[in-house]
Write an enzyme that holds these catalytic residues in place. Structure first.
Site, PDB file in Angstrom:
ATOM      1  N   LYS A   1       0.831  -1.212   0.000  1.00  4.57           N
ATOM      2  CA  LYS A   1       0.000   0.000   0.000  1.00  4.57           C
ATOM      3  C   LYS A   1       0.862   1.257   0.000  1.00  4.57           C
ATOM      4  O   LYS A   1       0.561   2.235   0.662  1.00  4.57           O
ATOM      5  CB  LYS A   1      -0.940  -0.022   1.207  1.00  4.57           C
ATOM      6  N   CYS A   2       1.914   1.223  -0.777  1.00  5.12           N
ATOM      7  CA  CYS A   2       2.883   2.321  -0.847  1.00  5.12           C
ATOM      8  C   CYS A   2       2.807   2.946  -2.239  1.00  5.12           C
ATOM      9  O   CYS A   2       2.473   2.272  -3.215  1.00  5.12           O
ATOM     10  CB  CYS A   2       4.280   1.747  -0.578  1.00  5.12           C
ATOM     11  N   GLY A   3       3.134   4.205  -2.335  1.00  5.66           N
ATOM     12  CA  GLY A   3       3.190   4.850  -3.644  1.00  5.66           C
ATOM     13  C   GLY A   3       4.216   4.208  -4.565  1.00  5.66           C
ATOM     14  O   GLY A   3       4.128   4.335  -5.787  1.00  5.66           O
ATOM     15  N   LEU A   4       5.177   3.490  -3.990  1.00  2.00           N
ATOM     16  CA  LEU A   4       6.215   2.824  -4.788  1.00  2.00           C
ATOM     17  C   LEU A   4       5.859   1.377  -5.125  1.00  2.00           C
ATOM     18  O   LEU A   4       6.620   0.704  -5.823  1.00  2.00           O
ATOM     19  CB  LEU A   4       7.556   2.866  -4.041  1.00  2.00           C
ATOM     20  N   THR A   5       4.718   0.899  -4.665  1.00  2.00           N
ATOM     21  CA  THR A   5       4.312  -0.488  -4.898  1.00  2.00           C
ATOM     22  C   THR A   5       4.355  -0.887  -6.374  1.00  2.00           C
ATOM     23  O   THR A   5       4.726  -2.025  -6.685  1.00  2.00           O
ATOM     24  CB  THR A   5       2.914  -0.750  -4.285  1.00  2.00           C
TER      25      THR A   5
END
Length: 157
Positions: free
Chosen positions: A34-38
């Site tokens: 659930k990360c912007g970098l996922t």
């Protein structure tokens, strides 16, 4: 000492000796769903598919230490990675990557390749490139696109 002296539990619960990866180039990454970098999972999978037959493997280690961005259990994490990004490289059980309770592998990785200003891992998707002998060669910032690591991987293959 090398990373081959450590072991970790795969997402399915099986204990895996990292010595099983001797003679392979590895990219070890702390991950989160659930990360912007996922979306980096997609490029990690591309690297894995491109180089796996030449002795390259990506090892993903989910961690919930950064703003609780990996809240799922092992089954949810495995399903998310496969369903959304077609991940087929090894994913391990959730670990801590910083602090006294950090997994011994990550204690070792950060001691070998510190980051800017500190050894601590600052965010999800920090990457460590490992040579065939198990030595930590380079550390990459979370914002580094996995595809940009391609030349460094090719040098070690």
């Amino acid at each position: 000492m090398s990373i081959h002296e450590f072991s970790a539990r795969l997402i399915n619960g099986e204990e895996k000796a990292l010595s099983d990866y001797k003679d392979q180039v590895l990219l070890i990454v702390n991950t989160a769903s659930k990360c912007g970098l996922t979306p980096q999972y997609e490029e990690l999978q591309i690297l894995y598919e491109t180089y796996k037959d030449q002795g390259f493997t990506v090892l993903g280690f989910p961690s919930n230490q950064f703003m609780n961005q990996e809240p799922g259990d092992h089954n949810e994490i495995a399903a998310f990675c496969e369903r959304n990004y077609g991940v087929s490289f090894p994913i391990f059980e959730k670990v801590k990557v910083n602090g006294k309770e950090a997994h011994p592998l990550f204690q070792y990785l950060t001691s070998q390749q510190g980051g800017l200003f500190t050894e601590k891992i600052k965010w999800n998707f920090t990457k460590f490139l490992i040579d065939r002998s198990g030595n930590v060669v380079k550390r990459y910032a979370p914002s580094t696109s996995p595809i940009k690591i391609k030349d460094d991987i090719e040098e070690l293959l």
